[in-house]
Design a protein around this motif. Structure first.
Motif, PDB file in Angstrom:
ATOM      1  N   LEU A 270      -5.086  -7.973  -3.526  1.00 16.39           N
ATOM      2  CA  LEU A 270      -5.098  -8.748  -2.291  1.00 16.39           C
ATOM      3  C   LEU A 270      -6.228  -8.270  -1.386  1.00 16.39           C
ATOM      4  N   ASP A 271      -6.968  -9.214  -0.835  1.00 14.07           N
ATOM      5  CA  ASP A 271      -7.979  -8.864   0.156  1.00 14.07           C
ATOM      6  C   ASP A 271      -7.264  -8.541   1.461  1.00 14.07           C
ATOM      7  N   TYR A 272      -7.669  -7.483   2.094  1.00 15.49           N
ATOM      8  CA  TYR A 272      -7.079  -7.102   3.376  1.00 15.49           C
ATOM      9  C   TYR A 272      -8.116  -6.326   4.163  1.00 15.49           C
ATOM     10  N   ARG A 273      -7.894  -6.279   5.451  1.00 16.20           N
ATOM     11  CA  ARG A 273      -8.766  -5.452   6.289  1.00 16.20           C
ATOM     12  C   ARG A 273      -7.913  -4.304   6.816  1.00 16.20           C
ATOM     13  N   SER A 274      -8.506  -3.128   6.848  1.00 16.92           N
ATOM     14  CA  SER A 274      -7.833  -1.943   7.382  1.00 16.92           C
ATOM     15  C   SER A 274      -8.266  -1.726   8.816  1.00 16.92           C
ATOM     16  N   ARG A 275      -7.317  -1.458   9.656  1.00 16.02           N
ATOM     17  CA  ARG A 275      -7.596  -1.050  11.032  1.00 16.02           C
ATOM     18  C   ARG A 275      -6.954   0.312  11.208  1.00 16.02           C
ATOM     19  N   PHE A 276      -7.790   1.316  11.305  1.00 14.72           N
ATOM     20  CA  PHE A 276      -7.272   2.661  11.514  1.00 14.72           C
ATOM     21  C   PHE A 276      -6.892   2.810  12.981  1.00 14.72           C
ATOM     22  N   VAL A 277      -5.707   3.364  13.198  1.00 11.82           N
ATOM     23  CA  VAL A 277      -5.161   3.463  14.553  1.00 11.82           C
ATOM     24  C   VAL A 277      -5.140   4.909  15.024  1.00 11.82           C
ATOM     25  N   GLU A 278      -4.894   5.065  16.301  1.00 11.94           N
ATOM     26  CA  GLU A 278      -4.830   6.381  16.937  1.00 11.94           C
ATOM     27  C   GLU A 278      -3.782   7.272  16.266  1.00 11.94           C
TER      28      GLU A 278
ATOM     29  N   ALA B  84       7.941  -9.195  -3.087  1.00 12.07           N
ATOM     30  CA  ALA B  84       8.642 -10.480  -3.064  1.00 12.07           C
ATOM     31  C   ALA B  84       7.680 -11.656  -2.889  1.00 12.07           C
ATOM     32  N   THR B  85       6.622 -11.459  -2.124  1.00  7.18           N
ATOM     33  CA  THR B  85       5.711 -12.552  -1.797  1.00  7.18           C
ATOM     34  C   THR B  85       4.597 -12.722  -2.819  1.00  7.18           C
ATOM     35  N   TYR B  86       4.048 -11.606  -3.297  1.00  6.46           N
ATOM     36  CA  TYR B  86       2.864 -11.678  -4.159  1.00  6.46           C
ATOM     37  C   TYR B  86       3.101 -11.181  -5.579  1.00  6.46           C
ATOM     38  N   GLY B  87       4.279 -10.621  -5.835  1.00 10.77           N
ATOM     39  CA  GLY B  87       4.566 -10.088  -7.164  1.00 10.77           C
ATOM     40  C   GLY B  87       5.147 -11.140  -8.081  1.00 10.77           C
ATOM     41  N   ASN B  88       5.645 -10.652  -9.210  1.00  4.89           N
ATOM     42  CA  ASN B  88       6.326 -11.533 -10.145  1.00  4.89           C
ATOM     43  C   ASN B  88       7.517 -10.786 -10.728  1.00  4.89           C
ATOM     44  N   GLU B  89       8.306 -11.478 -11.518  1.00  2.00           N
ATOM     45  CA  GLU B  89       9.548 -10.906 -12.034  1.00  2.00           C
ATOM     46  C   GLU B  89       9.332  -9.702 -12.936  1.00  2.00           C
ATOM     47  N   THR B  90       8.154  -9.555 -13.507  1.00  2.00           N
ATOM     48  CA  THR B  90       7.918  -8.455 -14.435  1.00  2.00           C
ATOM     49  C   THR B  90       7.467  -7.174 -13.747  1.00  2.00           C
ATOM     50  N   ASP B  91       7.303  -7.212 -12.410  1.00  2.00           N
ATOM     51  CA  ASP B  91       6.900  -6.004 -11.692  1.00  2.00           C
ATOM     52  C   ASP B  91       7.976  -4.947 -11.821  1.00  2.00           C
ATOM     53  N   SER B  92       7.524  -3.721 -12.004  1.00  2.00           N
ATOM     54  CA  SER B  92       8.470  -2.620 -12.104  1.00  2.00           C
ATOM     55  C   SER B  92       8.913  -2.139 -10.740  1.00  2.00           C
ATOM     56  N   GLY B  93       8.216  -2.530  -9.688  1.00  2.00           N
ATOM     57  CA  GLY B  93       8.569  -2.112  -8.343  1.00  2.00           C
ATOM     58  C   GLY B  93       7.951  -0.777  -8.011  1.00  2.00           C
ATOM     59  N   ASP B  94       8.180  -0.342  -6.795  1.00  2.00           N
ATOM     60  CA  ASP B  94       7.642   0.916  -6.302  1.00  2.00           C
ATOM     61  C   ASP B  94       8.755   1.952  -6.312  1.00  2.00           C
ATOM     62  N   GLN B  95       8.403   3.155  -5.987  1.00  2.00           N
ATOM     63  CA  GLN B  95       9.377   4.234  -5.912  1.00  2.00           C
ATOM     64  C   GLN B  95      10.376   3.935  -4.804  1.00  2.00           C
TER      65      GLN B  95
ATOM     66  N   VAL C 209      -1.254   0.585   0.653  1.00  3.80           N
ATOM     67  CA  VAL C 209      -2.584   0.314   0.091  1.00  3.80           C
ATOM     68  C   VAL C 209      -2.496   0.168  -1.426  1.00  3.80           C
ATOM     69  N   ARG C 210      -1.733   1.040  -2.084  1.00  3.34           N
ATOM     70  CA  ARG C 210      -1.595   0.953  -3.548  1.00  3.34           C
ATOM     71  C   ARG C 210      -1.034  -0.400  -3.976  1.00  3.34           C
ATOM     72  N   VAL C 211      -0.043  -0.896  -3.250  1.00  2.00           N
ATOM     73  CA  VAL C 211       0.555  -2.188  -3.621  1.00  2.00           C
ATOM     74  C   VAL C 211      -0.417  -3.332  -3.325  1.00  2.00           C
ATOM     75  N   LEU C 212      -1.108  -3.280  -2.198  1.00  4.07           N
ATOM     76  CA  LEU C 212      -2.120  -4.302  -1.904  1.00  4.07           C
ATOM     77  C   LEU C 212      -3.174  -4.335  -3.005  1.00  4.07           C
ATOM     78  N   ASP C 213      -3.617  -3.154  -3.429  1.00  8.86           N
ATOM     79  CA  ASP C 213      -4.612  -3.069  -4.506  1.00  8.86           C
ATOM     80  C   ASP C 213      -4.032  -3.530  -5.846  1.00  8.86           C
ATOM     81  N   GLU C 214      -2.772  -3.195  -6.095  1.00 10.82           N
ATOM     82  CA  GLU C 214      -2.106  -3.603  -7.340  1.00 10.82           C
ATOM     83  C   GLU C 214      -2.127  -5.124  -7.492  1.00 10.82           C
ATOM     84  N   TYR C 215      -1.919  -5.834  -6.390  1.00 12.44           N
ATOM     85  CA  TYR C 215      -1.921  -7.295  -6.425  1.00 12.44           C
ATOM     86  C   TYR C 215      -3.300  -7.889  -6.146  1.00 12.44           C
TER      87      TYR C 215
END
Length: 100
Positions: free
Chosen positions: A30-38, A80-91, A22-28
């Protein structure tokens, strides 16, 4: 009428691996829909139908045709798909691959 997001995130409540995605989706912004699962692994049939596995998180990106699970894989894909070369990346990924 608002367009339907092309990304669907299958996730669990209070799941740190799901929140990582979610943090990465929000960082970029990006619109997304959440489906909470069992919460019970054996009842996650909707996730299994979509991704072939019952693990969460799982993501379906209709704009690229990609379906995958495991938070580390999803985060790498989003960078890789939505970022750019200047991204610091995730943990670094968790030793278990980031799925529950």
């Amino acid at each position: 009428m608002e367009a339907t997001p092309e990304i669907t995130l299958y996730r669990l409540q209070a799941c740190p691996f799901c929140e990582r995605v979610v943090r990465v989706l929000d960082e970029y912004d990006l619109d997304y829909r959440s489906r909470f699962v069992e919460p019970l692994h054996s009842r996650r049939n909707v996730v299994q139908r979509v991704s072939g596995s019952r693990t969460a998180p799982a993501i379906v990106d209709e704009s690229t045709g990609v379906t995958m699970s495991e938070s580390a894989n999803i985060v790498a894909y989003l960078h890789a798909t939505y970022g750019n070369e200047t991204d610091s990346g995730d943990q670094p990924a968790a030793a278990d691959g980031g799925a529950v």
